[in-house]
Scaffold this active site. Structure first.
Site, PDB file in Angstrom:
ATOM      1  N   ARG A  38      -8.383  -8.439   2.957  1.00 48.00           N
ATOM      2  CA  ARG A  38      -7.241  -7.765   3.601  1.00 48.00           C
ATOM      3  C   ARG A  38      -6.480  -8.713   4.526  1.00 48.00           C
ATOM      4  O   ARG A  38      -5.250  -8.662   4.611  1.00 48.00           O
ATOM      5  CB  ARG A  38      -7.729  -6.542   4.386  1.00 48.00           C
ATOM      6  CG  ARG A  38      -6.645  -5.485   4.470  1.00 48.00           C
ATOM      7  CD  ARG A  38      -7.125  -4.212   5.128  1.00 48.00           C
ATOM      8  NE  ARG A  38      -6.196  -3.132   4.830  1.00 48.00           N
ATOM      9  CZ  ARG A  38      -6.279  -1.929   5.352  1.00 48.00           C
ATOM     10  NH1 ARG A  38      -7.259  -1.623   6.162  1.00 48.00           N
ATOM     11  NH2 ARG A  38      -5.396  -1.010   5.051  1.00 48.00           N
ATOM     12  N   LYS A 199     -11.476  10.543   5.715  1.00 49.69           N
ATOM     13  CA  LYS A 199     -10.044  10.857   5.842  1.00 49.69           C
ATOM     14  C   LYS A 199      -9.616  11.876   4.775  1.00 49.69           C
ATOM     15  O   LYS A 199      -8.667  11.676   4.021  1.00 49.69           O
ATOM     16  CB  LYS A 199      -9.196   9.597   5.740  1.00 49.69           C
ATOM     17  CG  LYS A 199      -9.465   8.577   6.849  1.00 49.69           C
ATOM     18  CD  LYS A 199      -8.517   7.406   6.776  1.00 49.69           C
ATOM     19  CE  LYS A 199      -8.903   6.311   7.750  1.00 49.69           C
ATOM     20  NZ  LYS A 199      -8.139   5.080   7.598  1.00 49.69           N
ATOM     21  N   GLY A 348      -9.479   0.211   2.519  1.00 48.88           N
ATOM     22  CA  GLY A 348     -10.285  -0.856   3.115  1.00 48.88           C
ATOM     23  C   GLY A 348     -11.753  -0.846   2.716  1.00 48.88           C
ATOM     24  O   GLY A 348     -12.294  -1.863   2.269  1.00 48.88           O
ATOM     25  N   GLY A 371      -4.643   5.552   2.417  1.00 44.64           N
ATOM     26  CA  GLY A 371      -3.781   6.736   2.489  1.00 44.64           C
ATOM     27  C   GLY A 371      -2.348   6.396   2.116  1.00 44.64           C
ATOM     28  O   GLY A 371      -1.676   7.167   1.418  1.00 44.64           O
TER      29      GLY A 371
HETATM   30  C1  3PG Z   1      -5.614   2.539   6.908  1.00 42.38           C
HETATM   31  O1  3PG Z   1      -6.541   1.723   6.980  1.00 42.38           O
HETATM   32  O2  3PG Z   1      -5.567   3.414   6.040  1.00 42.38           O
HETATM   33  C2  3PG Z   1      -4.493   2.423   7.888  1.00 42.38           C
HETATM   34  O3  3PG Z   1      -4.679   1.331   8.728  1.00 42.38           O
HETATM   35  C3  3PG Z   1      -4.254   3.699   8.694  1.00 42.38           C
HETATM   36  O4  3PG Z   1      -5.304   3.967   9.557  1.00 42.38           O
HETATM   37  P1  3PG Z   1      -5.409   5.417  10.246  1.00 42.38           P
HETATM   38  O5  3PG Z   1      -5.790   6.371   9.156  1.00 42.38           O
HETATM   39  O6  3PG Z   1      -6.445   5.294  11.320  1.00 42.38           O
HETATM   40  O7  3PG Z   1      -4.039   5.759  10.790  1.00 42.38           O
END
Ligand code: 3PG
Length: 411
Positions: A38, A199, A348, A371
């Protein structure tokens, strides 16, 4: 129309404020970025700026700290960047603001760079506070957004700064948009989506979006746990996103193309393998955590994947940081590697995992966005991209006025 950084005239001595996404897990004080995938992806932009004599001010967020929590410091990333890019002429500022930071920026020689501390140490970043964005914008003569992966967040450093500075897209941003636009507009079918990891909020929205646009959606991780719970199936002590339960319940989980694991691997601890069991989905004991998909799920999912001409994968299917919990994700990775169609991955944690398993080279395209990639593919206009496009029409004059005013103040 978004403008490429190649359009910046005469970079020599210009202060370039660049937003990147160095949001990486930190393990025992070190950036867990596998072979540095990354971080490496923004080096072409940084190198171009440096070679052309710009003074580079790099900004990023890391994690979701509540205030100044140095467990979320960007310092380990700085060390990795030094290793991967350059040892000299690269500095770290221990804060985002303050006299020390200002003097570090003012002392930069042409071609040198400084990485500022985590933007999210200030709540104003996520609140998209206007004066916070304005304060940041004062560090640069121009702004570059090369943080595709964070461009789905309407935060100050992403959407606020372009209101104050003439703004451009970095090379990584341009590449992501070009490749993902082609995938979005002309996906190959059958299309199979594989979604795991945490997430779940963003993912649930995307599951809905892709339900009638793909042949199959395969789910694992926290999202699968949440859907199990929505169906009143036992998930023991597993991690769920409670806030999403109502939304999860509204989803028609009986649809043919939505596939939840049929069996799962459980452990009595999330940190270390403890009393591992393969359980049928929905029959998890109260003191057990779901840590991976089970062998029958691997078989079922691999068969579905085998029919695909395009697979889009985001998020691992188990807790791959622990070797005993990574088998499911590894087997799915192998199944995906074997298809002759296109294999698009993002996120990531997934990138780190595939990188460590030496499987990254088997993928057709690796997006830095998790995302952001999914929202882009779902047809959303990312706020960060919109901000870059929006300001161009009026910015030429604004930026000149702003700059002239600042030059006057500095005299
Ligand atoms: C990610 O890694 O998806 C982005 O950096 C966004 O991170 P976040 O979901 O903490 O806003």
């Amino acid at each position: 129309m978004m403008q490429s950084l190649k359009k910046i005239s005469d970079l020599q001595g210009k202060r370039v404020l660049i937003r990147v996404d160095f949001n990486l897990p930190i393990t025992e004080g070190e950036a867990a970025d596998g072979s540095g995938w990354r971080i490496k992806s923004v080096i072409p932009t940084l190198e171009y700026l440096s070679k052309n004599g710009a003074k580079i001010i790099i900004i990023s967020h890391l994690g979701r700290p509540k205030g100044k929590d140095f467990n979320f410091s960007l310092y380990p990333i700085f060390l990795k960047l030094k290793e991967l890019w350059r040892g000299d002429g690269l500095f770290f500022a221990q804060d985002v603001f303050g006299p020390d930071v200002e003097s570090q920026i003012n002392n930069l020689k042409d071609g040198e760079a400084v990485l500022l501390e985590n933007l999210r140490f200030y709540k104003e970043e996520e609140e998209n506070d206007e004066s916070f964005a304005e304060k940041l914008s004062k560090y640069g003569d121009v702004f570059i957004n090369d943080a595709f992966a964070a461009s789905h967040r309407a935060h100050a450093s992403i959407v606020g700064i372009p209101n104050f500075l003439k703004s451009f897209a970095g090379f990584l941003m341009e590449k992501e948009i070009a490749v993902l636009t082609a995938i979005r507009d002309k996906p190959r079918r059958p299309l199979v989506l594989v979604m795991g990891g945490a997430k779940a909020e963003t993912k649930l929205k995307l599951v809905r979006h892709f339900l009638d646009k793909s042949e199959a959606i395969i789910l694992g991780g926290v999202l699968a746990n949440t859907l199990f719970l929505a169906k009143n199936m036992d998930i023991g002590a597993s991690v769920v996103e409670e806030d999403l339960l109502d939304n999860a319940k509204k989803l028609n989980i009986t649809l043919n193309n939505l596939h939840l694991p049929v069996d799962v691997l459980t452990s009595k601890s999330l940190i270390t393998p403890n009393d591992l069991k393969v359980r049928p989905a929905g029959l998890v004991g109260p003191d057990e955590f779901i840590v991976d998909i089970g062998p029958d799920s691997v078989k079922l999912f691999s068969k579905i994947i085998g029919t695909a001409k395009m697979v889009i994968w985001n998020g691992t299917l188990g807790l791959t940081e622990i070797p005993a919990f990574k088998k499911g994700s590894l087997e799915i990775a192998n199944a995906i590697s074997q298809i002759s169609g296109e294999k698009i991955i993002g996120g990531g944690d997934l990138i780190n995992f595939l990188d460590e398993e030496n499987l990254i080279g088997k993928m057709s395209y690796v997006s830095t966005g998790g995302g952001a990639m999914l929202e882009f593919l779902a047809g959303d206009i990312l706020p960060g991209i919109e901000a870059l496009s929006r300001q161009i029409a009026s910015d030429a004059t604004n930026a000149i006025d702003y700059q002239t005013e600042r030059d006057r103040d500095n005299k």
